[in-house]
Scaffold this motif. Structure first.
Motif, PDB file in Angstrom:
ATOM      1  N   VAL A 104      -7.813  -7.970   3.472  1.00 58.96           N
ATOM      2  CA  VAL A 104      -8.919  -7.203   2.906  1.00 58.96           C
ATOM      3  C   VAL A 104      -9.694  -6.490   4.019  1.00 58.96           C
ATOM      4  O   VAL A 104     -10.129  -5.352   3.851  1.00 58.96           O
ATOM      5  CB  VAL A 104      -9.851  -8.117   2.079  1.00 58.96           C
ATOM      6  CG1 VAL A 104     -11.137  -7.391   1.716  1.00 58.96           C
ATOM      7  CG2 VAL A 104      -9.137  -8.582   0.815  1.00 58.96           C
ATOM      8  N   ALA A 105      -9.832  -7.161   5.167  1.00 59.88           N
ATOM      9  CA  ALA A 105     -10.563  -6.550   6.280  1.00 59.88           C
ATOM     10  C   ALA A 105      -9.876  -5.257   6.720  1.00 59.88           C
ATOM     11  O   ALA A 105     -10.522  -4.342   7.215  1.00 59.88           O
ATOM     12  CB  ALA A 105     -10.653  -7.516   7.454  1.00 59.88           C
ATOM     13  N   ARG A 106      -8.563  -5.179   6.545  1.00 58.28           N
ATOM     14  CA  ARG A 106      -7.824  -4.004   7.002  1.00 58.28           C
ATOM     15  C   ARG A 106      -7.611  -2.960   5.913  1.00 58.28           C
ATOM     16  O   ARG A 106      -7.685  -1.770   6.157  1.00 58.28           O
ATOM     17  CB  ARG A 106      -6.472  -4.449   7.568  1.00 58.28           C
ATOM     18  CG  ARG A 106      -6.622  -5.015   8.953  1.00 58.28           C
ATOM     19  CD  ARG A 106      -5.498  -5.945   9.312  1.00 58.28           C
ATOM     20  NE  ARG A 106      -5.728  -6.505  10.626  1.00 58.28           N
ATOM     21  CZ  ARG A 106      -6.602  -7.446  10.915  1.00 58.28           C
ATOM     22  NH1 ARG A 106      -7.362  -7.943   9.948  1.00 58.28           N
ATOM     23  NH2 ARG A 106      -6.747  -7.895  12.143  1.00 58.28           N
ATOM     24  N   TYR A 107      -7.312  -3.429   4.711  1.00 57.77           N
ATOM     25  CA  TYR A 107      -6.929  -2.481   3.662  1.00 57.77           C
ATOM     26  C   TYR A 107      -7.908  -2.440   2.488  1.00 57.77           C
ATOM     27  O   TYR A 107      -7.705  -1.691   1.544  1.00 57.77           O
ATOM     28  CB  TYR A 107      -5.526  -2.814   3.148  1.00 57.77           C
ATOM     29  CG  TYR A 107      -4.486  -2.768   4.231  1.00 57.77           C
ATOM     30  CD1 TYR A 107      -4.050  -1.541   4.717  1.00 57.77           C
ATOM     31  CD2 TYR A 107      -3.975  -3.921   4.807  1.00 57.77           C
ATOM     32  CE1 TYR A 107      -3.109  -1.478   5.728  1.00 57.77           C
ATOM     33  CE2 TYR A 107      -3.037  -3.864   5.816  1.00 57.77           C
ATOM     34  CZ  TYR A 107      -2.609  -2.644   6.270  1.00 57.77           C
ATOM     35  OH  TYR A 107      -1.688  -2.582   7.269  1.00 57.77           O
ATOM     36  N   GLY A 108      -8.937  -3.274   2.514  1.00 54.36           N
ATOM     37  CA  GLY A 108      -9.934  -3.249   1.447  1.00 54.36           C
ATOM     38  C   GLY A 108      -9.504  -4.074   0.244  1.00 54.36           C
ATOM     39  O   GLY A 108      -8.394  -4.598   0.189  1.00 54.36           O
ATOM     40  N   LEU A 159       6.297  -1.274   5.859  1.00 54.74           N
ATOM     41  CA  LEU A 159       4.987  -1.907   6.042  1.00 54.74           C
ATOM     42  C   LEU A 159       4.927  -3.239   5.296  1.00 54.74           C
ATOM     43  O   LEU A 159       4.367  -4.220   5.800  1.00 54.74           O
ATOM     44  CB  LEU A 159       3.870  -0.977   5.562  1.00 54.74           C
ATOM     45  CG  LEU A 159       2.461  -1.552   5.720  1.00 54.74           C
ATOM     46  CD1 LEU A 159       2.113  -1.759   7.179  1.00 54.74           C
ATOM     47  CD2 LEU A 159       1.422  -0.678   5.051  1.00 54.74           C
ATOM     48  N   GLN A 206       3.675 -10.971   8.813  1.00 53.45           N
ATOM     49  CA  GLN A 206       2.340 -11.425   9.199  1.00 53.45           C
ATOM     50  C   GLN A 206       1.950 -12.676   8.410  1.00 53.45           C
ATOM     51  O   GLN A 206       1.436 -13.637   8.980  1.00 53.45           O
ATOM     52  CB  GLN A 206       1.310 -10.324   8.897  1.00 53.45           C
ATOM     53  CG  GLN A 206       1.161  -9.311  10.001  1.00 53.45           C
ATOM     54  CD  GLN A 206       0.526  -9.930  11.212  1.00 53.45           C
ATOM     55  OE1 GLN A 206      -0.410 -10.714  11.114  1.00 53.45           O
ATOM     56  NE2 GLN A 206       1.050  -9.589  12.380  1.00 53.45           N
ATOM     57  N   PHE A 232      -8.533  -3.215  -2.411  1.00 52.62           N
ATOM     58  CA  PHE A 232      -7.401  -2.612  -3.109  1.00 52.62           C
ATOM     59  C   PHE A 232      -6.111  -3.404  -2.920  1.00 52.62           C
ATOM     60  O   PHE A 232      -5.232  -3.373  -3.777  1.00 52.62           O
ATOM     61  CB  PHE A 232      -7.231  -1.188  -2.590  1.00 52.62           C
ATOM     62  CG  PHE A 232      -6.254  -0.376  -3.364  1.00 52.62           C
ATOM     63  CD1 PHE A 232      -6.562   0.047  -4.635  1.00 52.62           C
ATOM     64  CD2 PHE A 232      -5.036  -0.033  -2.815  1.00 52.62           C
ATOM     65  CE1 PHE A 232      -5.663   0.804  -5.362  1.00 52.62           C
ATOM     66  CE2 PHE A 232      -4.130   0.724  -3.531  1.00 52.62           C
ATOM     67  CZ  PHE A 232      -4.446   1.138  -4.806  1.00 52.62           C
ATOM     68  N   LEU A 259       0.805  -1.221   0.000  1.00 52.84           N
ATOM     69  CA  LEU A 259       0.000   0.000   0.000  1.00 52.84           C
ATOM     70  C   LEU A 259       0.833   1.263   0.000  1.00 52.84           C
ATOM     71  O   LEU A 259       0.345   2.335  -0.289  1.00 52.84           O
ATOM     72  CB  LEU A 259      -0.936  -0.002   1.208  1.00 52.84           C
ATOM     73  CG  LEU A 259      -2.042  -1.015   0.989  1.00 52.84           C
ATOM     74  CD1 LEU A 259      -2.049  -2.033   2.053  1.00 52.84           C
ATOM     75  CD2 LEU A 259      -3.356  -0.321   0.816  1.00 52.84           C
ATOM     76  N   VAL A 260       2.104   1.132   0.339  1.00 56.34           N
ATOM     77  CA  VAL A 260       2.953   2.319   0.401  1.00 56.34           C
ATOM     78  C   VAL A 260       3.424   2.679  -1.010  1.00 56.34           C
ATOM     79  O   VAL A 260       3.377   3.824  -1.426  1.00 56.34           O
ATOM     80  CB  VAL A 260       4.144   2.083   1.331  1.00 56.34           C
ATOM     81  CG1 VAL A 260       4.962   3.351   1.463  1.00 56.34           C
ATOM     82  CG2 VAL A 260       3.661   1.640   2.700  1.00 56.34           C
ATOM     83  N   ASP A 268       6.563  -5.799   7.331  1.00 53.19           N
ATOM     84  CA  ASP A 268       5.687  -6.222   8.427  1.00 53.19           C
ATOM     85  C   ASP A 268       4.617  -7.181   7.930  1.00 53.19           C
ATOM     86  O   ASP A 268       4.317  -8.185   8.575  1.00 53.19           O
ATOM     87  CB  ASP A 268       4.995  -5.005   9.064  1.00 53.19           C
ATOM     88  CG  ASP A 268       5.972  -4.171   9.871  1.00 53.19           C
ATOM     89  OD1 ASP A 268       7.129  -4.592  10.024  1.00 53.19           O
ATOM     90  OD2 ASP A 268       5.574  -3.092  10.340  1.00 53.19           O
ATOM     91  N   LEU A 269       4.030  -6.827   6.768  1.00 57.54           N
ATOM     92  CA  LEU A 269       2.937  -7.658   6.257  1.00 57.54           C
ATOM     93  C   LEU A 269       3.458  -9.021   5.800  1.00 57.54           C
ATOM     94  O   LEU A 269       2.782 -10.033   5.970  1.00 57.54           O
ATOM     95  CB  LEU A 269       2.199  -6.939   5.122  1.00 57.54           C
ATOM     96  CG  LEU A 269       1.400  -5.704   5.575  1.00 57.54           C
ATOM     97  CD1 LEU A 269       0.715  -5.039   4.394  1.00 57.54           C
ATOM     98  CD2 LEU A 269       0.370  -6.063   6.638  1.00 57.54           C
TER      99      LEU A 269
END
Lengths: 175, 153
Positions: free
Chosen positions: B91-95, B65, B72, B97, B51-52, B68-69
């Motif tokens: 998806v629950a966190r970032y949609g 990030l 995860q 996208f 996302l960055v 980190d992901l």
């Protein structure tokens, strides 16, 4: 319709489409968290590591969560705006110190002032991930039921506060 | 990247070591497990957007990030989560996208159908222009033809 009319119409439609496309901010990812319960956390405080704070303690109040870090230049840019929001007493502003080091964050606050009611310390950014943070600073407005009502990505500006945050907080608090 | 490149090698080594001694086999089987986990993690990372730096996958990106992901993803795979559960988590966190292949739903219909609609529209316009061009070709009367024939003689 005649040919010239058609061509002009199609051209105008394309221009309109491109104009809208260019105005959109591709970095603004619509958050799926709006309208959902704020993800739970139980984190140590930045200034008092032995004390912890959970978002549940804010239930019943409208509050603002501001994600920041000392390593993030835009956070410094928005700091005066955050300070103004906090001073206005609109709603308690809680800080979430994101992937930062205490040794850096505390002097940063001393230099720039601490507008936060309290600051939780998310050292490894785990809670940040739960909140869908991808570009600090980010700001959330959370209602009495603990539901995220608004999220702003990037530095808060006076316009955003005036047009979005202030009206929403006033509406939510019923003021 | 490198580890997935060596993954078949590691599993191969694990297999041949089985003949040598039990202990070595056990140790290397653990490595092979790691390799398969790594492969699954990489496959997932290639499906998810960083996302960055929005035009890179998680696998390509070195943004903090993304690191980190990736952590995860590995942690959750190791904990026995399925690929589906992990993409749902993202998806629950970032949609939607974050998905390089977003699902087809009301908000993404334009994304999926749009290019084909444009293509069809283009074909339609092309067909119209071609048809008009054919109709627009000069119609010669018999008099014109005889005149042309005379001129050519």
């Amino acid at each position: 319709m005649n040919k010239a009319g058609w061509t002009l119409g199609v051209f105008a439609a394309l221009v309109l489409l491109l104009a809208i496309g260019l105005r959109l901010n591709p970095r603004e990812v619509p958050s799926p968290l709006i309208g959902k319960a704020a993800p739970p956390f139980d984190l140590p405080l930045l200034q008092q590591p032995d004390k912890r704070f959970s978002e549940k303690q804010m239930l019943g109040r409208v509050w603002i969560l501001n994600v920041w870090a000392s390593w993030c230049p835009p956070c410094l840019v928005e700091h005066p705006v955050v300070t103004r929001v906090a001073r206005a007493g609109l709603a308690p502003v809680i800080g979430l110190n994101y992937k930062d080091a205490r040794e850096e964050a505390l002097p940063w606050l001393e230099r720039n002032g601490n507008p936060y009611q309290l600051i939780v310390y998310d050292r490894d950014g785990r809670i940040g991930i739960d909140y869908g943070v991808y570009g600090v600073p980010e700001t959330y407005v959370i209602d009495r039921q603990g539901v995220i009502r608004y999220k702003h990505i990037g530095p808060l500006t006076a316009e955003v506060v005036q047009q979005k945050v202030e009206p929403l907080v006033k509406e939510l608090t019923g003021r | 990247m490198i580890s997935s490149f060596f993954a078949p090698l590691i599993t191969g080594v694990a297999r041949s070591a089985a003949g040598f001694c039990l202990l070595a086999t056990l140790a290397l089987h653990a490595l092979a497990d790691d390799a398969s986990l790594e492969r699954r993690a990489l496959a997932l990372e290639r499906e998810l957007r960083c996302l960055v730096c929005q035009n890179q996958t998680l696998a390509e990106s070195n943004a903090p990030l993304a690191l980190d992901l990736r952590g995860q993803i590995r942690e959750q795979l190791a904990a026995g989560k399925s690929e589906r559960e992990i993409t749902d988590y993202m998806v629950a966190r970032y949609g939607d996208f974050v998905l390089y292949r977003p699902p087809l739903k009301s908000t993404t219909v334009l994304l999926w159908v749009g290019p084909f609609a444009f293509l069809l529209g283009g074909f339609y316009l092309l067909a119209r222009v071609l048809r008009r061009r054919r109709i627009g070709a000069p119609q010669l009367s018999d008099a014109d033809r005889s005149r042309a024939a005379k001129l050519l003689e």
